[in-house]
Design a protein around this motif. Structure first.
Motif, PDB file in Angstrom:
ATOM      1  N   GLN A 158      57.162  45.403  47.261  1.00  0.00           N
ATOM      2  CA  GLN A 158      58.034  46.452  46.127  1.00  0.00           C
ATOM      3  C   GLN A 158      58.937  47.247  47.106  1.00  0.00           C
ATOM      4  O   GLN A 158      59.962  47.643  46.395  1.00  0.00           O
ATOM      5  CB  GLN A 158      57.167  46.930  45.034  1.00  0.00           C
ATOM      6  CG  GLN A 158      56.388  46.001  44.251  1.00  0.00           C
ATOM      7  CD  GLN A 158      55.562  46.704  43.053  1.00  0.00           C
ATOM      8  OE1 GLN A 158      54.362  47.088  43.382  1.00  0.00           O
ATOM      9  NE2 GLN A 158      56.258  47.010  41.938  1.00  0.00           N
TER      10      GLN A 158
ATOM     11  N   TRP B 263      49.476  41.010  46.034  1.00  0.00           N
ATOM     12  CA  TRP B 263      49.975  39.827  45.771  1.00  0.00           C
ATOM     13  C   TRP B 263      51.105  39.232  46.696  1.00  0.00           C
ATOM     14  O   TRP B 263      51.873  38.387  46.600  1.00  0.00           O
ATOM     15  CB  TRP B 263      50.929  39.866  44.410  1.00  0.00           C
ATOM     16  CG  TRP B 263      49.935  40.641  43.430  1.00  0.00           C
ATOM     17  CD1 TRP B 263      48.559  40.614  43.272  1.00  0.00           C
ATOM     18  CD2 TRP B 263      50.386  41.488  42.277  1.00  0.00           C
ATOM     19  NE1 TRP B 263      47.937  41.446  42.275  1.00  0.00           N
ATOM     20  CE2 TRP B 263      49.193  41.890  41.563  1.00  0.00           C
ATOM     21  CE3 TRP B 263      51.755  41.688  41.717  1.00  0.00           C
ATOM     22  CZ2 TRP B 263      49.390  42.601  40.294  1.00  0.00           C
ATOM     23  CZ3 TRP B 263      51.749  42.653  40.549  1.00  0.00           C
ATOM     24  CH2 TRP B 263      50.591  42.911  39.948  1.00  0.00           C
TER      25      TRP B 263
ATOM     26  N   ASN C 131      42.959  46.180  36.925  1.00  0.00           N
ATOM     27  CA  ASN C 131      43.697  46.587  35.817  1.00  0.00           C
ATOM     28  C   ASN C 131      43.094  46.436  34.410  1.00  0.00           C
ATOM     29  O   ASN C 131      42.714  45.303  34.097  1.00  0.00           O
ATOM     30  CB  ASN C 131      45.352  46.078  35.983  1.00  0.00           C
ATOM     31  CG  ASN C 131      45.146  44.374  35.781  1.00  0.00           C
ATOM     32  OD1 ASN C 131      44.204  43.895  36.286  1.00  0.00           O
ATOM     33  ND2 ASN C 131      45.893  44.024  34.749  1.00  0.00           N
TER      34      ASN C 131
ATOM     35  N   VAL D 296      58.249  46.784  27.918  1.00  0.00           N
ATOM     36  CA  VAL D 296      57.598  46.671  26.644  1.00  0.00           C
ATOM     37  C   VAL D 296      55.953  46.520  26.319  1.00  0.00           C
ATOM     38  O   VAL D 296      55.760  46.768  25.313  1.00  0.00           O
ATOM     39  CB  VAL D 296      57.884  45.045  26.357  1.00  0.00           C
ATOM     40  CG1 VAL D 296      59.538  45.216  26.102  1.00  0.00           C
ATOM     41  CG2 VAL D 296      57.527  44.049  27.364  1.00  0.00           C
TER      42      VAL D 296
ATOM     43  N   GLU E 167      45.894  53.636  39.909  1.00  0.00           N
ATOM     44  CA  GLU E 167      47.508  53.513  39.491  1.00  0.00           C
ATOM     45  C   GLU E 167      47.546  54.017  38.074  1.00  0.00           C
ATOM     46  O   GLU E 167      46.454  53.895  37.351  1.00  0.00           O
ATOM     47  CB  GLU E 167      47.986  51.996  39.244  1.00  0.00           C
ATOM     48  CG  GLU E 167      48.595  51.466  40.651  1.00  0.00           C
ATOM     49  CD  GLU E 167      49.012  50.105  40.737  1.00  0.00           C
ATOM     50  OE1 GLU E 167      49.565  49.563  39.377  1.00  0.00           O
ATOM     51  OE2 GLU E 167      48.508  49.296  41.492  1.00  0.00           O
TER      52      GLU E 167
ATOM     53  N   TRP F 123      51.162  55.786  39.919  1.00  0.00           N
ATOM     54  CA  TRP F 123      52.381  54.847  40.205  1.00  0.00           C
ATOM     55  C   TRP F 123      53.556  55.517  39.742  1.00  0.00           C
ATOM     56  O   TRP F 123      53.719  55.408  38.366  1.00  0.00           O
ATOM     57  CB  TRP F 123      52.002  53.215  39.628  1.00  0.00           C
ATOM     58  CG  TRP F 123      52.898  52.392  40.183  1.00  0.00           C
ATOM     59  CD1 TRP F 123      54.154  52.148  39.537  1.00  0.00           C
ATOM     60  CD2 TRP F 123      52.698  51.529  41.293  1.00  0.00           C
ATOM     61  NE1 TRP F 123      54.791  51.146  40.245  1.00  0.00           N
ATOM     62  CE2 TRP F 123      53.892  50.673  41.364  1.00  0.00           C
ATOM     63  CE3 TRP F 123      51.682  51.460  42.139  1.00  0.00           C
ATOM     64  CZ2 TRP F 123      53.985  49.709  42.334  1.00  0.00           C
ATOM     65  CZ3 TRP F 123      51.736  50.415  43.125  1.00  0.00           C
ATOM     66  CH2 TRP F 123      53.020  49.640  43.469  1.00  0.00           C
TER      67      TRP F 123
HETATM   68  C1  GBH Z   1      50.946  47.166  37.907  1.00  0.00           C
HETATM   69  O1  GBH Z   1      50.127  46.494  37.284  1.00  0.00           O
HETATM   70  C2  GBH Z   1      51.197  46.622  39.428  1.00  0.00           C
HETATM   71  O2  GBH Z   1      49.735  46.779  40.241  1.00  0.00           O
HETATM   72  C3  GBH Z   1      52.133  47.378  40.098  1.00  0.00           C
HETATM   73  O3  GBH Z   1      52.582  46.731  41.320  1.00  0.00           O
HETATM   74  C4  GBH Z   1      53.583  47.493  39.153  1.00  0.00           C
HETATM   75  O4  GBH Z   1      54.807  48.004  39.850  1.00  0.00           O
HETATM   76  C5  GBH Z   1      53.329  48.062  38.107  1.00  0.00           C
HETATM   77  O5  GBH Z   1      52.188  47.439  37.220  1.00  0.00           O
HETATM   78  C6  GBH Z   1      54.233  48.402  37.194  1.00  0.00           C
HETATM   79  O6  GBH Z   1      54.984  46.994  36.585  1.00  0.00           O
HETATM   80  O7  GBH Z   1      54.967  41.589  30.827  1.00  0.00           O
HETATM   81  O8  GBH Z   1      53.953  41.803  28.856  1.00  0.00           O
HETATM   82  O9  GBH Z   1      53.363  40.079  30.123  1.00  0.00           O
HETATM   83  C7  GBH Z   1      49.942  46.941  35.797  1.00  0.00           C
HETATM   84  C8  GBH Z   1      49.203  45.986  35.066  1.00  0.00           C
HETATM   85  C9  GBH Z   1      49.707  43.890  33.944  1.00  0.00           C
HETATM   86  C10 GBH Z   1      51.113  45.595  33.526  1.00  0.00           C
HETATM   87  C11 GBH Z   1      50.789  42.768  33.500  1.00  0.00           C
HETATM   88  C12 GBH Z   1      52.142  44.818  32.987  1.00  0.00           C
HETATM   89  C13 GBH Z   1      52.658  42.453  32.074  1.00  0.00           C
HETATM   90  C14 GBH Z   1      52.622  42.508  30.595  1.00  0.00           C
HETATM   91  N1  GBH Z   1      50.133  44.832  34.457  1.00  0.00           N
HETATM   92  N2  GBH Z   1      51.597  43.430  32.459  1.00  0.00           N
HETATM   93  S1  GBH Z   1      54.015  41.341  30.198  1.00  0.00           S
END
Ligand code: GBH
Length: 496
Positions: A48, A152, A256, A376, A405, A446
């Motif tokens: 990132q 990742w 998470n 969202v 985080e 974060w």
């Molecule tokens: C974090 O995950 C990551 O570890 C980090 O790298 C990232 O920058 C941060 O989130 C902010 O995005 O799009 O509706 O399908 C947090 C857990 C799990 C949150 C998946 C977003 C996607 C939901 N994430 N989720 S959706």
């Protein structure tokens, strides 16, 4: 929109009435000061922020391949080829880390930057030099490095063989981890193995929204889970056997978790849904018995047999791996952003093949009465963090928790009052939990600065610092939230 504005205005003046009126902020309970030894930090990840995607002998990760191949799957069509250029500009990062006054900095190592093909027989010395420099400079400035081994950045060459869907990854990861301990373990004392198994496995191997884009819900995600847990457990055992005596470091698995509330206020529903949400990752590692939660094992097997399969879609870990994985963490690393509401799924079988709540038999919804971030999925529900910490205290024998985080996204700008409110309320949630006997020892939100947000590109900002993306040296400038967090770091007190 108006409620959000009201919320910000009220938040600014810290009125007690607003807490009740909106029911989203958190009430202080007990001692208002953090314990003396409580640590504050900040987090980021390699892909990132680093840029320099093919510089100095670096190999490709699946995210670079994905963003190059499918720019239309990234909201703004962008990629992280340059991003905020932390590979070239780490000194600028160091400057803001010092300015922020943090105790620790969590960053990740991009596997293909130091082992371009993933295999440790080919190493890239310039990549190793970079991380040595980062670690040395952090330590020279009194900032503890917390290193994520894998956020990742899967080497494309290893994904060719299936990544986390092939058990071959276990020994590949183990080799990689061993090299990391040899290279950096003299100075790095806190390691996080694999970031967010649930997100990695669901998005990568379940619904396919992230690379390697495998769409196999209820099959691929479970297979990935077992391999992640085995790679993690084996890494922990290897460290204890070969390195611990000399290096004395500690290792955790960053999970998470959304805290779940039952719409019907039914505690059995919460217990079961949390087993799927959190237990899939945490129960094998942190419970006394090990293995997946009994409810998860039972329900997935029942559904699998009902589908006419010969065996459960969730592979069994078996005796050997169950014991390797059980207890394979020195603390629980927690990434918390939001809470959700659950209610039972009415019909038994859902027609949507991407529907991944079938096994848990619950559907989730957001707390729409609370303010929403630019993302969202991200609502302002700090109470969920307090309740999650108490859940961990009761369920997992009050294991030490490090918050690795926690963050709020917006569309950008320096006057980020909602971010201040978000962090303030979540720190209050932690403090409440500590006052209630929870063993939380650090907070590492974060993120240090705005960066590439995966499929959201640069449209969602999580940083304490903004980055000037059009200037050659991409200057980092503090937002209001950086000034706020800085005070916390110096005072360890929410009411300064
Ligand atoms: C974090 O995950 C990551 O570890 C980090 O790298 C990232 O920058 C941060 O989130 C902010 O995005 O799009 O509706 O399908 C947090 C857990 C799990 C949150 C998946 C977003 C996607 C939901 N994430 N989720 S959706």
């Amino acid at each position: 929109m108006w409620s959000l504005l009201l919320f910000v205005i009220i938040g600014l003046f810290g009125s007690e009435i607003s807490v009740d009126a909106l029911n989203c902020t958190i009430r202080p309970k007990g001692n208002p000061k953090f314990p003396k030894n409580f640590k504050f930090g900040v987090a980021s990840s390699a892909f990132q922020i680093e840029g320099a995607w093919n510089a100095d002998g670096k190999g490709l990760s699946v995210w670079e391949e994905f963003t190059h191949k499918y720019p239309d799957l990234i909201k703004d069509g962008s990629n992280a080829d340059d991003s905020v250029e932390s590979y070239r500009l780490f000194d600028s990062d160091l400057k803001i880390l010092k300015d922020l006054g943090v105790d620790h900095y969590r960053f990740s190592i991009a596997w293909p930057r130091i082992f371009p093909t993933g295999s440790v027989h080919l190493r890239n010395q310039k990549g190793i030099d970079y991380y040595n420099d980062v670690i040395d400079k952090l330590l020279a400035n009194g900032i503890e490095p917390i290193v994520t081994m894998f956020h990742w950045e899967m080497p494309v060459e290893l994904q060719k063989f299936g990544g986390f869907s092939n058990s071959l990854i276990i020994e590949q990861f183990l080799d990689y981890a061993e090299e990391l301990f040899k290279l950096f373990g003299d100075r790095v004392k806190t390691w996080l193995t694999i970031n967010e198994p649930k997100e990695l496995c669901k998005a990568g191997y379940g619904n396919g929204r992230s690379p390697p884009s495998i769409v196999a819900p209820g099959v691929g995600d479970y297979l990935c889970f077992t391999n992640v847990l085995k790679a993690h457990g084996a890494t922990y055992r290897m460290y204890r056997e070969k390195f611990y005596e000399k290096q004395r470091g500690r290792i955790g698995l960053p999970c998470n978790v959304n805290y779940l509330y039952s719409k019907a206020n039914n505690t059995d529903e919460v217990a079961k849904a949390m087993d799927f949400e959190f237990g899939l990752m945490a129960h094998p590692v942190y419970s006394k018995t090990g293995d997946f939660p009994p409810t998860v094992l039972k329900d997935v097997e029942k559904n699998s047999l009902a589908e006419g399969r010969k065996r459960s879609r969730l592979p069994r870990l078996g005796k050997y791996w169950t014991s390797v994985i059980k207890g394979s963490s020195d603390f629980l690393a927690l990434n918390y952003y939001t809470a959700l509401q659950i209610e039972p799924l009415a019909g038994q079988v859902n027609a949507d093949p991407l529907f991944d709540d079938k096994d848990s038999s619950f559907v989730t919804s957001m707390f729409e009465n609370c303010p929403r971030a630019a993302s969202v999925w991200l609502y302002f529900v700090p109470q969920g963090l307090e309740d999650l910490l108490k859940y961990i205290r009761d369920k997992f024998d009050n294991i030490e928790v490090k918050i690795t985080e926690n963050g709020w996204s917006d569309a950008g700008g320096r006057d980020d009052y909602m971010r201040i409110e978000y962090h303030k309320n979540h720190m209050q949630a932690i403090l409440n939990a500590i006052n209630d006997g929870c063993n939380v020892t650090s907070y590492g939100p974060w993120s240090l600065m705005d960066s590439f947000e995966f499929t959201m590109g640069y449209t969602e900002k999580f940083g304490f610092y903004a980055v000037n993306m059009t200037s050659p040296n991409k200057e980092r400038t503090p937002k209001k939230s950086a000034e706020y967090y800085k005070k916390i770091n110096y005072e360890k007190d929410l009411y300064v």
